[in-house]
Design an enzyme around this catalytic site. Structure first.
Site, mmCIF file in Angstrom:
data_model
loop_
_atom_site.group_PDB
_atom_site.id
_atom_site.type_symbol
_atom_site.label_atom_id
_atom_site.label_comp_id
_atom_site.label_asym_id
_atom_site.label_seq_id
_atom_site.Cartn_x
_atom_site.Cartn_y
_atom_site.Cartn_z
ATOM 1 N N TYR A 51 -25.070 -1.038 23.712
ATOM 2 C CA TYR A 51 -24.087 -1.597 21.970
ATOM 3 C C TYR A 51 -23.009 -0.812 22.666
ATOM 4 O O TYR A 51 -22.206 -0.542 21.930
ATOM 5 C CB TYR A 51 -24.928 -0.481 21.384
ATOM 6 C CG TYR A 51 -25.833 -1.359 19.982
ATOM 7 C CD1 TYR A 51 -24.615 -2.805 19.240
ATOM 8 C CD2 TYR A 51 -26.890 -0.866 20.209
ATOM 9 C CE1 TYR A 51 -26.326 -3.035 18.672
ATOM 10 C CE2 TYR A 51 -28.089 -1.412 19.740
ATOM 11 C CZ TYR A 51 -27.888 -2.462 18.283
ATOM 12 O OH TYR A 51 -28.552 -3.288 17.760
ATOM 13 N N ASN A 114 -31.109 -1.765 9.684
ATOM 14 C CA ASN A 114 -31.090 -3.316 9.365
ATOM 15 C C ASN A 114 -32.649 -3.873 9.760
ATOM 16 O O ASN A 114 -32.385 -5.025 10.016
ATOM 17 C CB ASN A 114 -29.490 -4.344 8.892
ATOM 18 C CG ASN A 114 -29.478 -4.175 10.853
ATOM 19 O OD1 ASN A 114 -29.913 -3.909 11.189
ATOM 20 N ND2 ASN A 114 -28.360 -4.965 10.149
HETATM 21 P P1 IDP Z 1 -25.503 -7.690 13.614
HETATM 22 O O1 IDP Z 1 -26.591 -7.108 13.479
HETATM 23 O O2 IDP Z 1 -25.615 -8.370 12.662
HETATM 24 O O3 IDP Z 1 -25.126 -8.366 14.596
HETATM 25 P P2 IDP Z 1 -22.798 -6.019 14.476
HETATM 26 O O4 IDP Z 1 -22.021 -5.816 13.422
HETATM 27 O O5 IDP Z 1 -22.706 -6.614 15.878
HETATM 28 O O6 IDP Z 1 -24.168 -6.931 13.547
HETATM 29 O O7 IDP Z 1 -23.304 -4.256 14.390
HETATM 30 C C1 IDP Z 1 -24.459 -3.717 15.116
HETATM 31 C C2 IDP Z 1 -25.604 -2.805 14.392
HETATM 32 O O8 IDP Z 1 -24.638 -1.942 14.473
HETATM 33 C C3 IDP Z 1 -26.096 -3.957 13.032
HETATM 34 O O9 IDP Z 1 -26.625 -4.219 13.164
HETATM 35 C C4 IDP Z 1 -25.669 -2.825 12.408
HETATM 36 O O10 IDP Z 1 -27.462 -2.213 12.600
HETATM 37 C C5 IDP Z 1 -25.113 -1.494 12.789
HETATM 38 N N1 IDP Z 1 -23.836 -1.453 12.431
HETATM 39 C C6 IDP Z 1 -23.056 -2.593 11.816
HETATM 40 N N2 IDP Z 1 -22.066 -2.140 10.675
HETATM 41 C C7 IDP Z 1 -22.548 -0.648 10.676
HETATM 42 C C8 IDP Z 1 -22.056 0.072 9.576
HETATM 43 O O11 IDP Z 1 -21.412 0.149 8.364
HETATM 44 N N3 IDP Z 1 -23.106 1.577 9.399
HETATM 45 C C9 IDP Z 1 -23.382 1.661 9.924
HETATM 46 N N4 IDP Z 1 -24.112 0.916 10.948
HETATM 47 C C10 IDP Z 1 -23.734 -0.176 11.184
#
Ligand code: IDP
Length: 140
Positions: A51, A114
């Site tokens: 990441y 998620n």
């Molecule tokens: P994606 O997984 O849908 O591509 P990204 O914006 O690339 O989304 O973010 C990577 C991962 O980081 C997300 O799947 C989630 O687990 C985590 N994440 C993103 N935004 C947040 C937040 O606001 N709080 C906590 N975790 C987050």
């Protein structure tokens, strides 16, 4: 239409709740084939490396912590427009915004926990597949 490969992960929040089969079923019924799969408990260092693109984001520490908190299933998926199709089946990052029938709508606990990851573009798919798999482990 183009046959593509994408990289997918079933995250620790989902493996912990025994959702590996249920999530894989959505992917397979959605037209994608699992051409490589392995269960890994990633180290903090592996999660930080995977990441790295998010390292300046405020949630980076939480993300690394959560991704190294238990087993993850790393997978390569293959099918027509696999990258976009997988993102469609996953649903929006925040489960509150995810469409009905998507994996995140059905299973995710929160924006952080998620349940799934999926590559967002051909370049990231190629990099992410290479991060976890050698070419001989992928059987299309
Ligand atoms: P994606 O997984 O849908 O591509 P990204 O914006 O690339 O989304 O973010 C990577 C991962 O980081 C997300 O799947 C989630 O687990 C985590 N994440 C993103 N935004 C947040 C937040 O606001 N709080 C906590 N975790 C987050």
């Amino acid at each position: 239409m183009a046959i593509e490969r994408t990289f997918s992960m079933i995250k620790p929040d989902a493996t912990r709740r025994n959702l590996t089969g249920a999530i894989t079923k959505v992917l397979e019924e959605g037209g994608l084939t699992v051409v490589a799969s392995r269960r890994v408990w990633m180290s903090q260092r592996e999660a930080e490396g995977f990441y790295a693109v998010h390292k300046e984001r405020p949630f980076f520490g939480e993300l690394v912590e959560s991704m190294s908190s238990g087993p993850t299933v790393v997978q390569v998926l293959q099918g027509e427009n696999a990258i976009a199709r997988n993102r469609e089946l996953m649903g929006a990052t925040n489960p509150a915004d995810a469409a009905e029938g998507t994996i995140r709508k059905s299973f995710a606990l929160s924006i952080g926990e998620n349940s799934v990851h999926g590559s967002d573009a051909p370049e990231t798919a190629a990099e992410e597949i290479k991060y976890w798999f050698s070419e001989t482990e992928i059987v299309g």
